[in-house]
Design an enzyme around this catalytic site. Structure first.
Site, PDB file in Angstrom:
ATOM      1  N   ASP A 142      43.232  63.682  40.538  1.00 43.83           N
ATOM      2  CA  ASP A 142      42.896  62.594  41.459  1.00 43.83           C
ATOM      3  C   ASP A 142      41.845  63.094  42.435  1.00 43.83           C
ATOM      4  O   ASP A 142      42.028  64.149  43.058  1.00 43.83           O
ATOM      5  CB  ASP A 142      44.155  62.159  42.211  1.00 43.83           C
ATOM      6  CG  ASP A 142      43.951  61.000  43.166  1.00 43.83           C
ATOM      7  OD1 ASP A 142      42.813  60.506  43.293  1.00 43.83           O
ATOM      8  OD2 ASP A 142      44.940  60.569  43.780  1.00 43.83           O
ATOM      9  N   HIS A 195      45.161  59.335  39.640  1.00 44.89           N
ATOM     10  CA  HIS A 195      45.419  58.356  40.695  1.00 44.89           C
ATOM     11  C   HIS A 195      46.041  57.089  40.089  1.00 44.89           C
ATOM     12  O   HIS A 195      45.622  56.622  39.035  1.00 44.89           O
ATOM     13  CB  HIS A 195      44.113  58.003  41.406  1.00 44.89           C
ATOM     14  CG  HIS A 195      44.285  57.199  42.631  1.00 44.89           C
ATOM     15  ND1 HIS A 195      44.587  57.756  43.845  1.00 44.89           N
ATOM     16  CD2 HIS A 195      44.199  55.861  42.850  1.00 44.89           C
ATOM     17  CE1 HIS A 195      44.674  56.811  44.755  1.00 44.89           C
ATOM     18  NE2 HIS A 195      44.450  55.639  44.175  1.00 44.89           N
ATOM     19  N   SER A 203      48.248  54.913  47.523  1.00 46.74           N
ATOM     20  CA  SER A 203      46.801  54.814  47.671  1.00 46.74           C
ATOM     21  C   SER A 203      46.451  54.237  49.051  1.00 46.74           C
ATOM     22  O   SER A 203      46.827  54.806  50.070  1.00 46.74           O
ATOM     23  CB  SER A 203      46.218  53.986  46.522  1.00 46.74           C
ATOM     24  OG  SER A 203      44.817  54.095  46.479  1.00 46.74           O
TER      25      SER A 203
END
Length: 296
Positions: free
Chosen positions: A238, A268, A144
């Site tokens: 995501d 995600h 991320s």
């Protein structure tokens, strides 16, 4: 493929977020209380400092020298720690046989950009100077927002970094909903929601990080030639999926050896939260194969 049923069940059980603005201090404290189970046992795990940056070093075996993987946790630049991602770092060390250095970089908003990125870069330089580094593999990996930093560090320190591994990276911090189809397709119901991208990243962006800067949005880098080989892992459900895959395609077009690997049924954060599921535990084996130069 729909969202994995175990992920869907976990998301349905999450409590509603508290009303009002996000509170970084309270959110960090809550994360530290609800830590995931400890990952694989290793030869040694040691908290140290790399210069002034706190790190946790995971050594997989008694060998005198190891290749190194510098790991940068996610958390929208204001959350996460070496504790919240301890199980990920352990799993990476166990799967790859590399010594993993997990970085406790400075967080927004208390430490505006580029403090966190400077810390990550400094740790890569520190790792390259360690006498127990084997002089061959020095990878940088992140999930991320940690993937944002990993991509930026790979460019900053391309003379030292041999590989980059980006797990569902955030690479375009202009959060216009229409910039990427996945921001519409995966806007609601998959954990990270498109409407949350701006508020969660506001602590970082409001501190002076410019989305047009390629060290903030690595997809904005005009020239990607000469960057280290890359593994880009994305999740089908995501909002950030398409920017990660676009970055992988741009790396390939620039002549950078690149593997783009989409995990179906995942949203995600699956490496942090759902890698105990067999379908997603293979991300560590895939990472190991990539770093070893094997077909994944």
């Amino acid at each position: 493929m729909p969202l994995h049923p175990e992920i869907a069940k976990a998301l349905a059980a999450l409590p509603a977020p508290p009303p009002g603005p996000l509170d970084p201090v309270a959110m960090r404290a809550a994360e530290e209380v609800h830590l995931p189970p400890v990952g694989p046992e290793l030869f040694a795990v040691e908290d140290r400092t790399a210069g002034e940056v706190p790190v946790r070093v995971y050594t997989p075996s008694a060998a005198e020298r190891h290749g190194t993987l510098v790991y940068l946790h996610g958390g929208a630049f204001f959350l996460g720690s070496v504790n919240t991602h301890d199980h990920v770092a352990r799993s990476l060390a166990a799967a790859t046989g590399l010594q993993v250095v997990s970085v406790g970089y400075r967080l927004a908003p208390e430490h505006p950009h580029p403090a966190g990125l400077d810390d990550c870069t400094a740790v890569v330089r520190w790792a390259a100077a360690r006498p127990d580094w084997d002089g061959r593999t020095l990878a940088v990996a992140g999930d991320s927002s940690g993937g944002t930093y990993a991509a930026a560090v790979a460019a900053r320190a391309r003379d030292a970094v041999t590989h980059q591994v980006l797990y569902y990276p955030s690479l375009d911090l202009d959060f216009d909903t229409d910039r990427w189809p996945s921001r519409r397709e995966n806007a609601v119901g998959y954990g990270l929601e498109t409407a949350g991208l701006k508020p969660f990243n506001a602590f970082f962006l409001d501190g002076g990080a410019d989305p047009a800067d390629p060290e903030v949005s690595p997809l904005r880098r005009a020239d990607l030639t000469g960057l280290p080989p890359a593994l880009v892992v994305t999740a089908a459900h995501d909002p950030l999926r398409d920017e990660g895959e676009a970055y992988g395609e741009r790396l390939r077009a620039a002549g950078v050896p690149t593997v783009v690997s989409r995990y179906e049924g995942a949203g995600h954060g699956f490496v942090q939260h759902f890698s105990h599921l067999p379908e997603y535990a293979r991300v560590f084996a895939e990472t190991a194969a990539f770093l070893a130069g094997e077909d994944s």
